[in-house]
Design an enzyme around this catalytic site. Structure first.
Site: not given
Ligand code: DGL
Length: 269
Positions: A7-8, A39, A69-70, A161, A193-195
């Site tokens: 992931d990012s 990202y 990460c989507n 974050e 989004c996985t966050h």
């Molecule tokens: N967890 C990432 C996702 O699922 C976050 C992307 C980001 O860094 O903006 O999209």
């Protein structure tokens, strides 16, 4: 080899945690490109280049990488698969398992698109994921008659974050309000989004109890377990590790805060 989860930043930990619970004996290499997060505000080319670089850095240790990460899945997965990954290596994304769950399909069910139970769907995702329309494209292969209203949730990943959960909660409320102005009564909401599972309660509160919230962690863990049961060689041997391109102490502290257990990151090579 261990299985890689990329992931990012910290969001992929929601997938990492679910995979650990589902497959406790599977050694996982978690890789957070924290130096370049988020990202979701970058261009597609930039996200693609960063994702390729991170995944290449993982190949010494893993044969299979899950882009947890989507944003990376939307911007880079198809191009990486078309350009070809090294012999014996595989990259998987997180969109398809989620859409299979939403469209009530089993793994790899490639039958023609059909009507499904939900037809008013709210999609919450990063600006890059929303702009890519990758979710709608994948859904159209599997379901007909689904109205998707997407909300780009600027700022939420940054707040998470930074560990600023008060700001994250406030931003979620305002993004849900904005979505509801466009689609007053969604039946289902996708946390794309996985966050966002880290603020799932904020989404649930803002959406109200009658909206079914789909979040990816358990769906992706089940899908990975199924994948590995058919390709067990990807899960042989290897050691667990957590790596970041950012500051390992800072990332370890945040990860420990979110998952409520001590987690230690090392510097990525
Ligand atoms: N967890 C990432 C996702 O699922 C976050 C992307 C980001 O860094 O903006 O999209």
């Amino acid at each position: 080899m261990s299985v890689g989860i990329f992931d990012s930043g910290l969001g992929g930990l929601t997938v990492w945690d679910a995979v650990r619970r589902r497959l406790p004996d599977l050694p996982l290499l978690y890789y957070a490109d924290s130096a370049h997060a988020p990202y979701g505000v970058r261009t597609m080319d930039d996200i693609h280049a960063l994702t390729v670089r991170a995944v290449h850095a993982m190949w010494d240790r893993v044969d299979l990488v899950v882009l947890a990460c989507n944003t990376a899945s939307a911007a880079a997965l198809r191009r990486m698969q078309e350009d070809g990954v090294p012999q014996g290596k595989r990259v998987l994304g997180v969109f398809v398992p989620l859409i299979e769950a939403l469209s009530e399909r089993g793994w790899g069910d490639n039958s023609p698109p059909r009507e499904v139970a939900v037809n008013q769907v709210a999609l919450f995702a990063t600006p890059a994921t929303v702009a890519s329309r990758a979710f709608q494209r994948e859904l159209a292969f599997r379901a007909v008659g689904v109205d998707v209203e997407a909300q780009a949730c600027a700022g939420v990943v940054d707040a998470i974050e930074d560990g600023d959960m008060i700001l994250a909660d406030a931003l979620v409320r305002s993004h849900v309000d904005a979505l509801k102005r466009k689609m007053p009564h969604p039946q289902a909401a996708i946390l794309g989004c996985t966050h966002y599972p880290l603020v799932a309660d904020s989404f649930r509160r803002a959406l109200g109890g009658d909206v079914t919230v789909f979040s990816q962690a358990d769906i992706v863990a089940d899908s990975l377990a199924d994948y590995l049961s058919r390709r067990p060689h990807f899960a042989l041997g290897g050691t667990a590790a957590m790596m970041t391109t950012g500051d390992p102490d800072r990332v370890s502290a945040r990860a420990t805060q979110f998952l409520r257990r001590p987690l230690t990151f090392e510097a990525a090579p």
